[in-house]
Design an enzyme around this catalytic site. Structure first.
Site, PDB file in Angstrom:
ATOM      1  CB  ILE A 239     -61.052  -6.483 -10.807  1.00 18.08           C
ATOM      2  CG1 ILE A 239     -61.756  -5.222 -10.346  1.00 18.08           C
ATOM      3  CG2 ILE A 239     -60.490  -7.241  -9.622  1.00 18.08           C
ATOM      4  CD1 ILE A 239     -63.034  -5.502  -9.589  1.00 18.08           C
ATOM      5  N   GLY A 242     -59.966 -13.206 -16.709  1.00 15.71           N
ATOM      6  CA  GLY A 242     -59.828 -14.655 -16.563  1.00 15.71           C
ATOM      7  C   GLY A 242     -60.082 -15.327 -17.890  1.00 15.71           C
ATOM      8  CE  LYS A 243     -58.646 -21.277 -17.898  1.00 16.20           C
ATOM      9  NZ  LYS A 243     -58.164 -22.646 -17.784  1.00 16.20           N
ATOM     10  CB  VAL A 246     -63.492  -9.165 -18.478  1.00 18.56           C
ATOM     11  CG1 VAL A 246     -62.761  -7.892 -18.104  1.00 18.56           C
ATOM     12  CG2 VAL A 246     -62.804  -9.837 -19.653  1.00 18.56           C
ATOM     13  CB  VAL A 247     -64.020  -9.143 -12.645  1.00 20.59           C
ATOM     14  CG1 VAL A 247     -64.730  -8.452 -11.497  1.00 20.59           C
ATOM     15  CG2 VAL A 247     -64.438 -10.592 -12.730  1.00 20.59           C
ATOM     16  CE  LYS A 269     -67.356 -14.463 -13.369  1.00 19.81           C
ATOM     17  NZ  LYS A 269     -67.278 -15.522 -12.343  1.00 19.81           N
ATOM     18  CG  ASP A 385     -63.224 -23.390 -10.255  1.00 21.36           C
ATOM     19  OD1 ASP A 385     -62.214 -24.086 -10.020  1.00 21.36           O
ATOM     20  OD2 ASP A 385     -63.188 -22.356 -10.937  1.00 21.36           O
TER      21      ASP A 385
END
Ligand code: ADP
Ligand code: MN
Length: 483
Positions: A239, A242-243, A246-247, A269, A385
């Site tokens: 999906i 990201g930094k 990973v999803v 995740k 965040d």
């Protein structure tokens, strides 16, 4: 036919030629300088030389196989993992070997292999079996027991071939009727297993190089295990990359466990185990009192596990407080399984990308403000965040995600993080045209319940810092008292 004879002859010639080439390279090995300069009166050195020659021959044969398989192909298969590379390698100690990270049942398998009370029926060599079926044997007047040195030696040799890890090349020791003493057998065994682990570690390190954007070996094992146990039915598409994580979308399995409710669609995740991105995020966890003490003692990989753990705890708190968010199913090291926000493999859009009517926007804003309050009051958390990127729009409402960096209210910089969250939220909703959006500072007071005078921003920030410092002092005092 004549042609056949010719081709056979040709084949023979080619073969002889090839063997000759190989022989020549072997001769080269024998005369290399470093071998000459070694002290060959020492048995160990001699053994090592022989071993290294054997390794070299072996590696060359691997190279030949590799070339044969690949030929001129543009995409080459690498046989590197099959090469031996322990030329004079010292058995570096295994202290850094992280035993509790050995997921899957390899441990038990391994211990079965090295079972020291060896099973007598298993020895394949006829000699051994005859002499050793019932533990002793009678030769005329003589009774020979299993403690007989010669039998024991042969038995060890047989074991060496059958019991040690595959891939350990020990030569034709049985053919030569070599008898190994227990002492030698034991140290060989020890060496073999530490060598095997070393090989695995080297291999793993190589795997980690490629783990930047993909799933590394450790993670793959965890995923495999989840599928094996029936927790996960299938692992589908990625999906998000990201930094820090990973999803991945997965379908929930049908494992029958009383305490486990697995939704039909789930998200996994996976926190990245390459560490560079996490370094700069230390501040979120270092000062969170829940993790403070553990933080200092841990190695970097364990710290990543803590990020996942933190997200799990935070999500649980949010869920209890009724904030729409993914529901945690389970946590395995740095892999978090949670419910999927979305339908039919399509993740819900981020607020940033969702197309909303103006009344939906208005409701979304009201909901975000109330979520922030609940998060603060009931969960005692600050998101840290929060922005339109970590809010999803699904089933006509806003869902809050990505809370691994969320901190307790007592965090020494918590209020600063809150102000940043408020700024993001206010800015975003103003930019999409929602009327009556609170100013960041107003929103801050609204969420925190503090009543800091709003004159100018610099002063506001000073006040926040003062509050943080006094809270910190309080906390320190409390600690001193209790200690
Ligand atoms: P990152 O630290 O990479 O930002 P996030 O937790 O924000 O990690 O996840 C990245 C993206 O993956 C999110 O923006 C969202 O689109 C998607 N995502 C994360 N969790 C879920 C979930 N439970 N259901 C659906 N999508 C999700
Ligand atoms: Mn995110």
């Amino acid at each position: 036919s004549f042609a056949d004879v010719m081709s056979e002859q040709l084949a023979n010639e080619l073969q002889i030629d090839e063997e000759y080439q190989i022989l020549k390279t072997l001769e080269k090995v024998e005369t290399t300088e470093w071998v000459k300069s070694l002290d060959t009166s020492n048995d160990e050195v001699l053994a090592q030389i022989l071993q290294s020659q054997m390794d070299q021959e072996y590696n060359e044969s691997i190279t030949r196989q590799e070339n044969q398989v690949n030929q001129n192909s543009k995409v080459r298969l690498s046989f590197n993992n099959f090469r031996t590379d322990h030329m004079f390698a010292s058995d570096d100690n295994d202290d850094d070997y992280d035993s509790d990270d050995e997921i899957l049942e390899t441990g038990s398998e391994r211990s079965q292999n090295v079972d020291p009370s060896s099973n007598m029926l298993e020895f394949p060599a006829d000699k051994v079996r005859q002499t050793f079926f019932s533990g002793y044997v009678v030769f005329g007047n003589e009774v020979v027991t299993k403690h007989d040195k010669e039998i024991c030696g042969r038995r060890n040799t047989a074991k060496m071939e059958d019991r040690l890890p595959p891939g350990l090349r020990t030569g034709d020791a049985r053919g030569m009727d070599i008898q190994l003493s227990n002492k030698i057998y034991n140290s060989l065994k020890k060496h073999a297993y530490s060598e095997q682990r070393r090989g695995q570690r080297l291999h793993e390190t190589k795997e980690h190089y490629t783990a930047e954007h993909a799933v590394d070996e450790r993670t793959r094992l965890i995923l495999h295990r989840l599928v094996d146990r029936g927790v996960v039915a299938s692992v589908n598409g990625v999906i998000s990359i990201g930094k820090e994580a990973v999803v991945v979308h997965v379908y929930g399995g049908d494992v029958a466990a009383a305490d486990l409710h697995i939704p039909k669609e789930c998200a996994i995740k996976i926190y990245k185990t390459t560490l560079n991105e996490f370094r700069c995020r230390d501040k979120y966890i270092k000062d969170d009192y829940r993790f403070k003490d553990r933080f200092k003692k841990l190695n970097p990989r364990k710290i990543i596990h803590m990020w996942a753990e933190k997200e799990m705890h935070n999500l649980n708190r949010m869920h209890e407080a009724g904030i729409p968010c993914p529901e945690v199913v389970l946590l395995r090291k740095h892999v978090l399984l949670m419910s999927f926000i979305g339908d039919d493999q399509r993740p819900a859009p981020k607020l940033k990308c969702a197309i909303l009517s103006s009344s939906q926007k208005k409701r979304a804003y009201a909901q975000v403000v109330s979520m922030m309050k609940t998060l603060f009051d009931k969960c005692k958390l600050i998101h840290s965040d929060l922005s339109e990127f970590n809010l999803l729009w699904h089933e006509e409402k806003v869902w809050m995600i990505d809370v691994s960096q969320s901190v307790e209210l007592s965090h020494p910089h918590g209020l600063e993080f809150l102000l940043r969250d408020c700024t993001n939220v206010s800015k975003y909703f103003r930019s999409i045209g929602v009327a009556d959006v609170l100013e960041p500072l107003q929103l801050f007071n609204e969420v925190s319940g503090l009543d800091i005078p709003i004159t100018d921003e610099a002063e506001f920030r000073c006040t926040i810092e003062r509050i943080e410092n006094s809270t910190e002092e309080h906390a320190q005092q409390g600690k001193r008292k209790s200690s």
